[in-house]
Design a protein around this motif. Structure first.
Motif, PDB file in Angstrom:
ATOM      1  N   GLU A 423       0.820  -1.209   0.000  1.00 43.31           N
ATOM      2  CA  GLU A 423       0.000   0.000   0.000  1.00 43.31           C
ATOM      3  C   GLU A 423       0.860   1.267   0.000  1.00 43.31           C
ATOM      4  O   GLU A 423       0.567   2.224  -0.729  1.00 43.31           O
ATOM      5  N   ARG A 424       1.932   1.279   0.799  1.00 43.85           N
ATOM      6  CA  ARG A 424       2.741   2.500   0.947  1.00 43.85           C
ATOM      7  C   ARG A 424       3.868   2.581  -0.094  1.00 43.85           C
ATOM      8  O   ARG A 424       4.188   3.661  -0.588  1.00 43.85           O
ATOM      9  N   PHE A 425       4.506   1.450  -0.381  1.00 41.47           N
ATOM     10  CA  PHE A 425       5.676   1.454  -1.272  1.00 41.47           C
ATOM     11  C   PHE A 425       5.526   0.355  -2.332  1.00 41.47           C
ATOM     12  O   PHE A 425       6.299  -0.609  -2.358  1.00 41.47           O
ATOM     13  N   PRO A 426       4.555   0.463  -3.209  1.00 38.21           N
ATOM     14  CA  PRO A 426       4.331  -0.609  -4.197  1.00 38.21           C
ATOM     15  C   PRO A 426       5.515  -0.816  -5.130  1.00 38.21           C
ATOM     16  O   PRO A 426       5.808  -1.952  -5.532  1.00 38.21           O
ATOM     17  N   GLN A 427       6.198   0.261  -5.485  1.00 33.79           N
ATOM     18  CA  GLN A 427       7.335   0.124  -6.397  1.00 33.79           C
ATOM     19  C   GLN A 427       8.494  -0.613  -5.706  1.00 33.79           C
ATOM     20  O   GLN A 427       9.126  -1.496  -6.303  1.00 33.79           O
ATOM     21  N   GLU A 428       8.779  -0.261  -4.447  1.00 31.95           N
ATOM     22  CA  GLU A 428       9.832  -0.947  -3.699  1.00 31.95           C
ATOM     23  C   GLU A 428       9.488  -2.423  -3.527  1.00 31.95           C
ATOM     24  O   GLU A 428      10.356  -3.295  -3.645  1.00 31.95           O
ATOM     25  N   PHE A 429       8.227  -2.711  -3.263  1.00 33.37           N
ATOM     26  CA  PHE A 429       7.785  -4.091  -3.074  1.00 33.37           C
ATOM     27  C   PHE A 429       8.000  -4.905  -4.353  1.00 33.37           C
ATOM     28  O   PHE A 429       8.420  -6.065  -4.307  1.00 33.37           O
ATOM     29  N   ALA A 430       7.724  -4.289  -5.504  1.00 33.67           N
ATOM     30  CA  ALA A 430       7.929  -4.975  -6.788  1.00 33.67           C
ATOM     31  C   ALA A 430       9.412  -5.170  -7.076  1.00 33.67           C
ATOM     32  O   ALA A 430       9.830  -6.236  -7.557  1.00 33.67           O
ATOM     33  N   TRP A 431      10.214  -4.156  -6.802  1.00 37.45           N
ATOM     34  CA  TRP A 431      11.656  -4.283  -7.027  1.00 37.45           C
ATOM     35  C   TRP A 431      12.252  -5.401  -6.173  1.00 37.45           C
ATOM     36  O   TRP A 431      13.125  -6.135  -6.615  1.00 37.45           O
ATOM     37  N   ARG A 432      11.780  -5.537  -4.952  1.00 41.13           N
ATOM     38  CA  ARG A 432      12.294  -6.601  -4.081  1.00 41.13           C
ATOM     39  C   ARG A 432      11.940  -7.981  -4.640  1.00 41.13           C
ATOM     40  O   ARG A 432      12.750  -8.909  -4.598  1.00 41.13           O
ATOM     41  N   ASP A 433      10.735  -8.114  -5.179  1.00 42.22           N
ATOM     42  CA  ASP A 433      10.354  -9.396  -5.770  1.00 42.22           C
ATOM     43  C   ASP A 433      11.157  -9.698  -7.036  1.00 42.22           C
ATOM     44  O   ASP A 433      11.384 -10.869  -7.363  1.00 42.22           O
ATOM     45  N   GLN A 434      11.581  -8.672  -7.749  1.00 41.96           N
ATOM     46  CA  GLN A 434      12.344  -8.883  -8.973  1.00 41.96           C
ATOM     47  C   GLN A 434      13.737  -9.440  -8.692  1.00 41.96           C
ATOM     48  O   GLN A 434      14.247 -10.281  -9.439  1.00 41.96           O
ATOM     49  N   ASP A 435      14.379  -8.983  -7.623  1.00 42.42           N
ATOM     50  CA  ASP A 435      15.732  -9.446  -7.286  1.00 42.42           C
ATOM     51  C   ASP A 435      15.898  -9.388  -5.773  1.00 42.42           C
ATOM     52  O   ASP A 435      16.498  -8.469  -5.222  1.00 42.42           O
ATOM     53  N   LYS A 436      15.373 -10.385  -5.107  1.00 42.60           N
ATOM     54  CA  LYS A 436      15.356 -10.388  -3.644  1.00 42.60           C
ATOM     55  C   LYS A 436      16.757 -10.502  -3.056  1.00 42.60           C
ATOM     56  O   LYS A 436      17.015 -10.013  -1.955  1.00 42.60           O
ATOM     57  N   LEU A 437      17.674 -11.140  -3.778  1.00 41.73           N
ATOM     58  CA  LEU A 437      19.033 -11.308  -3.271  1.00 41.73           C
ATOM     59  C   LEU A 437      19.751  -9.967  -3.144  1.00 41.73           C
ATOM     60  O   LEU A 437      20.389  -9.690  -2.130  1.00 41.73           O
ATOM     61  N   ARG A 438      19.642  -9.120  -4.148  1.00 47.04           N
ATOM     62  CA  ARG A 438      20.416  -7.876  -4.205  1.00 47.04           C
ATOM     63  C   ARG A 438      19.621  -6.642  -3.792  1.00 47.04           C
ATOM     64  O   ARG A 438      20.200  -5.570  -3.649  1.00 47.04           O
ATOM     65  N   TYR A 439      18.300  -6.790  -3.638  1.00 45.77           N
ATOM     66  CA  TYR A 439      17.492  -5.623  -3.269  1.00 45.77           C
ATOM     67  C   TYR A 439      17.836  -5.175  -1.852  1.00 45.77           C
ATOM     68  O   TYR A 439      17.888  -5.974  -0.918  1.00 45.77           O
ATOM     69  N   ARG A 440      18.047  -3.867  -1.708  1.00 43.04           N
ATOM     70  CA  ARG A 440      18.322  -3.280  -0.392  1.00 43.04           C
ATOM     71  C   ARG A 440      17.177  -2.350  -0.008  1.00 43.04           C
ATOM     72  O   ARG A 440      16.822  -1.433  -0.750  1.00 43.04           O
ATOM     73  N   TYR A 441      16.604  -2.610   1.161  1.00 38.94           N
ATOM     74  CA  TYR A 441      15.564  -1.719   1.661  1.00 38.94           C
ATOM     75  C   TYR A 441      16.114  -0.298   1.809  1.00 38.94           C
ATOM     76  O   TYR A 441      17.282  -0.127   2.196  1.00 38.94           O
ATOM     77  N   PRO A 442      15.320   0.729   1.517  1.00 34.03           N
ATOM     78  CA  PRO A 442      15.774   2.097   1.791  1.00 34.03           C
ATOM     79  C   PRO A 442      16.156   2.252   3.256  1.00 34.03           C
ATOM     80  O   PRO A 442      15.362   1.917   4.144  1.00 34.03           O
ATOM     81  N   TRP A 443      17.381   2.692   3.495  1.00 32.03           N
ATOM     82  CA  TRP A 443      17.944   2.845   4.839  1.00 32.03           C
ATOM     83  C   TRP A 443      18.096   1.486   5.538  1.00 32.03           C
ATOM     84  O   TRP A 443      18.211   1.427   6.762  1.00 32.03           O
ATOM     85  N   GLY A 444      18.088   0.401   4.777  1.00 33.52           N
ATOM     86  CA  GLY A 444      18.192  -0.924   5.371  1.00 33.52           C
ATOM     87  C   GLY A 444      19.265  -1.767   4.701  1.00 33.52           C
ATOM     88  O   GLY A 444      20.292  -1.258   4.242  1.00 33.52           O
ATOM     89  N   GLU A 445      19.025  -3.085   4.617  1.00 34.76           N
ATOM     90  CA  GLU A 445      20.019  -4.021   4.132  1.00 34.76           C
ATOM     91  C   GLU A 445      19.447  -4.910   3.024  1.00 34.76           C
ATOM     92  O   GLU A 445      18.234  -4.924   2.787  1.00 34.76           O
ATOM     93  N   SER A 446      20.351  -5.647   2.395  1.00 36.58           N
ATOM     94  CA  SER A 446      20.000  -6.673   1.419  1.00 36.58           C
ATOM     95  C   SER A 446      20.581  -8.003   1.892  1.00 36.58           C
ATOM     96  O   SER A 446      21.336  -8.058   2.871  1.00 36.58           O
ATOM     97  N   TYR A 447      20.249  -9.079   1.184  1.00 38.93           N
ATOM     98  CA  TYR A 447      20.851 -10.367   1.499  1.00 38.93           C
ATOM     99  C   TYR A 447      22.366 -10.335   1.286  1.00 38.93           C
ATOM    100  O   TYR A 447      23.118 -10.989   2.018  1.00 38.93           O
ATOM    101  N   ILE A 448      22.811  -9.585   0.301  1.00 41.84           N
ATOM    102  CA  ILE A 448      24.254  -9.460   0.064  1.00 41.84           C
ATOM    103  C   ILE A 448      24.921  -8.825   1.275  1.00 41.84           C
ATOM    104  O   ILE A 448      26.036  -9.219   1.672  1.00 41.84           O
ATOM    105  N   ASP A 449      24.270  -7.845   1.892  1.00 35.58           N
ATOM    106  CA  ASP A 449      24.830  -7.215   3.094  1.00 35.58           C
ATOM    107  C   ASP A 449      24.938  -8.226   4.232  1.00 35.58           C
ATOM    108  O   ASP A 449      25.918  -8.216   4.991  1.00 35.58           O
ATOM    109  N   ILE A 450      23.937  -9.087   4.369  1.00 34.92           N
ATOM    110  CA  ILE A 450      23.995 -10.117   5.407  1.00 34.92           C
ATOM    111  C   ILE A 450      25.172 -11.062   5.144  1.00 34.92           C
ATOM    112  O   ILE A 450      25.925 -11.427   6.061  1.00 34.92           O
ATOM    113  N   MET A 451      25.341 -11.452   3.903  1.00 39.15           N
ATOM    114  CA  MET A 451      26.447 -12.348   3.561  1.00 39.15           C
ATOM    115  C   MET A 451      27.784 -11.730   3.918  1.00 39.15           C
ATOM    116  O   MET A 451      28.693 -12.423   4.392  1.00 39.15           O
ATOM    117  N   THR A 452      27.913 -10.439   3.715  1.00 47.23           N
ATOM    118  CA  THR A 452      29.172  -9.759   4.013  1.00 47.23           C
ATOM    119  C   THR A 452      29.460  -9.766   5.503  1.00 47.23           C
ATOM    120  O   THR A 452      30.584 -10.080   5.928  1.00 47.23           O
TER     121      THR A 452
END
Length: 566
Positions: A423-452
Motif C-alpha cells: 500500500e505504501r511502497f508498491p514500487q519498492e515491493f515490486a523491485w524486491r520481488d524482482q531481485d530479492k538477493l540484491r534488493y536493499r531496503y531504503p535505509w536498510g540491508e539486502s541479502y548481500i549485506d547479510i552475507m558480508t
C-alpha cells in the motif's frame, strides 16, 4: 657590497662565455683535423703509400676518443617488466654480460621477455599430493568459500573423469607405473579435466580448481604452461604427517569414495594400501629450487602453511583462508527463534517478544538440547535481539550474542506487514520481488549485506563443533546456503520453518541435513516469489504469495480449545 656582488656576477658570466667560445674553437679545429686525416688517408690509400707516423697518430687519436666515450657510455638492457639503465665506466662489458645471460636463458627455454599475466586474470588452482592427504576436502571447502565471496568457482576432479572411462573400478593395478593402459587412462582423464577447467575460465568464470594428484614435475610443468594462455596458476601441495588425521582421511575415502562402494571392507583397505604404495613410488615433492612455480604448501590440513612466489589479490585471500582452516568432524545445529508476536501479526523485522507458542517452543528446545548436552558439551550463538535470547534462555550451555546474527534490517519498512508495504511502497515491493538477493531496503540491508557481515562468523563456525545457532530466517538462509553450497539466487527462497531444528553433520567434504520438527504449532512465514513482479501489477498479484497471519485468518484459530468451546 651590492656593487661588489654585481661585479662578481658579471665576472662569472664572462668566464662562462669565454669557456663556451674556447670549447667551440677546439671542436671546430678537431673536426677540421679529422677531415684532413680522412682526405689524406684517401689520397695515400689511392697511391698505396702511407707513412708510419700518420698511422700511429690516427691510432692514438682513435684510442683516446674510445676512452672518452667509454667513460660516459649508457648501456640499456631490456627486461620483461622494466628497462635497466647502467651508467658507469665499463658499461659496455656489463651490456655484453647481459646479452650472454639472455642468450643462455633463451637456450634453456626461458625468455626474459615473457608476457606478465594480469593480476586480474582468471586463476587455475592445481592440487598436488598423495591420496588421503585431504585434497578433495580442501578443494570443495575452498570452492564453497570463493563462491560465497563472489568468485565463480568450480572443482574439476580427475577421479570423476577416470570413472567415465571405466564402467567399474577394478583394482589398484590401474595406478601402477608400469601399467601402460592404466597410465594412458589416467593421463587422458587428467587432460580432460584440465581442458574443462580451461573452458570454464574462458567462459568468464573466476577460478577453476583441478583436483588431482599431479605428483610428477612433468605434470606440473604442463599445467604451469597454461599461463601462456593468460591464466594465473597456483599449486597447493597437501602434505599429511599426522597419523590420526591420515587415518581419518583413509576412513572417509573407504566410506565415501565411489571406487569402494561395491567392495568388502577388508578388500577396500588392502586395495587402498597398495594404491598408496604405487603413488609413493612415483611421487616427486615440489622443490621450489628446481620448479619455477607459485605454490602453497599445506601441512596437516592447515596446521602449517607456507607460500612461495604467491602474489595477487585472489591468491592472497586464498592463502589467508588456508591459514585458518582446520579439518575436524562437525555437528552443527541451526534454529530460528520461537514464534514471535510480530510473526503472528505478519510483521517483518522489529524486536518483538515471543508469543505464547514461541515460549512453548523455547521450553521444548531446551529439553531436547539439554538431553544432548549430557553426552557432549556445546555452545550457543544468538543474535542481539530479544526473541533469540528468550528462545535460548533455558538451554544449559555457554551463550554468546553476536551482532552479525541480527535479522535483516528492513529500513523504512521495519515493522510493516506485506500488505502495508504494498500500500505504501508498491514500487519498492515490486523491485524486491524482482531481485530479492540484491534488493536493499531504503535505509536498510539486502541479502548481500547479510552475507558480508556473516563472513567472520562462518569462518569461525566452519572450524567449530557442537554449536547451536539461534537466529532469524534471512540470516539462517544465508548460513545454511553456505554449508550446503547453494546457488546465491536460491538463498532468499530457502525454506527455514519456525519451531524446527536443522542439524548438519559433516559427511566427507559435504554435509548431511536432518530436520527435527518440534511438536509446537506456529505460523508459516515463508513467502514464495510471485509470478508477476512488474511495478504496474495489481495489489492482488503482489499479495498472492503472502502467507496467512492473524489479521487474515479466522479469529477462532488463535483461541485456546476451551475458549473456542465457550
Amino acid at each position: 657590497m651590492a656593487l661588489v656582488s654585481v661585479q662578481g656576477e658579471w665576472y662569472i658570466y664572462f668566464w662562462l662565455l669565454y669557456c663556451k667560445i674556447y670549447s667551440a674553437i677546439i671542436w671546430l679545429f678537431g673536426n677540421h683535423c679529422r677531415g684532413a686525416d680522412k682526405v689524406r688517408s684517401v689520397i695515400t690509400g689511392g697511391t698505396g703509400v702511407q707513412s708510419s707516423g700518420s698511422i700511429q697518430r690516427a691510432r692514438t687519436r682513435r684510442k683516446k676518443a674510445q676512452q672518452h666515450r667509454v667513460k660516459y657510455i649508457v648501456a640499456l638492457t631490456r627486461r620483461s617488466s622494466a628497462r635497466r639503465i647502467i651508467m658507469a665506466p665499463g658499461a659496455s662489458a656489463a651490456h655484453v654480460m647481459m646479452e650472454d645471460k639472455e642468450k643462455t636463458l633463451h637456450g634453456a627455454g626461458v625468455s626474459m621477455r615473457t608476457r606478465r599475466v594480469s593480476p586480474f586474470a582468471p586463476l587455475l588452482i592445481a592440487l598436488v599430493g598423495l591420496p588421503a592427504r585431504g585434497k578433495s576436502q580442501l578443494a570443495h571447502r575452498l570452492s564453497r568459500h570463493l563462491n560465497w565471496n563472489g568468485e565463480s568457482t568450480k572443482v574439476f576432479d580427475s577421479s570423476e573423469y577416470r570413472r567415465r572411462h571405466m564402467a567399474l573400478y577394478g583394482s589398484h593395478d590401474i595406478f601402477r607405473a608400469d601399467n601402460q593402459q592404466g597410465s594412458a587412462i589416467r593421463r587422458q582423464s587428467a587432460r580432460e579435466a584440465a581442458q574443462d577447467a580451461v573452458h570454464w575460465l574462458k567462459d568468464g568464470n573466476s577460478v577453476a580448481i583441478f583436483d588431482g594428484t599431479n605428483i610428477t614435475r612433468e605434470q606440473r610443468q604442463d599445467l604451469n604452461g597454461l599461463s601462456e594462455m593468460g591464466f594465473r596458476i597456483l599449486f597447493i601441495e597437501c602434505v599429511c604427517e599426522d597419523q590420526d588425521l591420515l587415518e581419518r582421511n583413509i576412513i572417509e575415502i573407504l566410506h565415501y569414495s565411489a571406487d569402494y562402494k561395491n567392495m568388502s571392507e577388508d578388500g577396500a583397505v588392502d586395495d587402498l594400501r597398495k594404491k598408496l604404495e604405487h603413488y609413493m613410488r612415483q611421487y616427486e615433492p615440489i622443490d621450489v629450487g628446481v620448479e619455477n612455480i607459485a605454490v602453497v604448501r599445506v601441512e596437516n590440513m592447515g596446521e602449517t602453511v607456507t607460500a612461495h612466489k604467491v602474489s595477487g589479490q585472489k591468491e592472497s585471500g586464498i592463502l589467508g583462508y588456508l591459514s585458518g582452516m582446520r579439518a575436524l568432524p562437525q555437528t552443527l545445529y541451526f534454529t530460528r527463534h520461537g514464534e514471535s508476536e510480530y510473526n503472528v501479526l505478519g510483521r517483518i523485522g522489529g524486536d518483538a517478544a515471543l508469543s505464547a507458542r514461541g515460549e512453548m517452543y523455547a521450553r521444548a528446545l531446551a529439553e531436547h538440547m539439554n538431553g544432548l548436552a549430557t553426552r557432549e558439551p556445546f555452545s550457543i550463538w544468538t543474535s542481539e535481539l530479544r526473541r533469540t535470547k528468550q528462545t535460548a534462555a533455558d538451554i544449559r550451555a555457554p551463550k554468546c550474542a553476536l551482532r552479525a546474527l541480527n535479522e535483516l534490517d528492513a529500513g523504512i519498512c521495519e515493522g510493516l506487514t506485506y500488505e502495508e508495504m504494498q500500500e505504501r511502497f508498491p514500487q519498492e515491493f515490486a523491485w524486491r520481488d524482482q531481485d530479492k538477493l540484491r534488493y536493499r531496503y531504503p535505509w536498510g540491508e539486502s541479502y548481500i549485506d547479510i552475507m558480508t557481515r556473516l563472513r567472520p562468523v562462518l569462518s569461525a563456525l566452519e572450524d567449530d563443533h557442537n554449536v547451536i545457532v539461534v537466529g532469524h530466517q534471512a540470516v539462517l538462509r544465508c548460513m545454511l546456503g553456505y554449508f550446503l553450497d547453494a546457488k546465491l539466487d536460491e538463498l532468499p527462497y530457502m525454506t527455514v520453518p519456525l519451531h524446527t531444528i536443522v542439524k548438519l553433520t559433516s559427511y566427507g567434504y559435504t554435509y548431511k541435513v536432518e530436520m527435527i520438527k518440534m511438536p509446537v504449532d506456529c505460523v508459516d512465514t515463508h513467502r514464495k516469489q510471485p509470478k508477476n513482479c512488474s511495478i504496474t501489477r495489481t495489489t492482488a498479484d503482489a499479495l498472492v504469495t503472502v502467507p496467512s497471519h492473524y489479521d487474515t485468518l479466522p479469529s477462532n484459530l488463535w483461541q485456546n480449545p476451551s475458549e473456542a468451546q465457550i
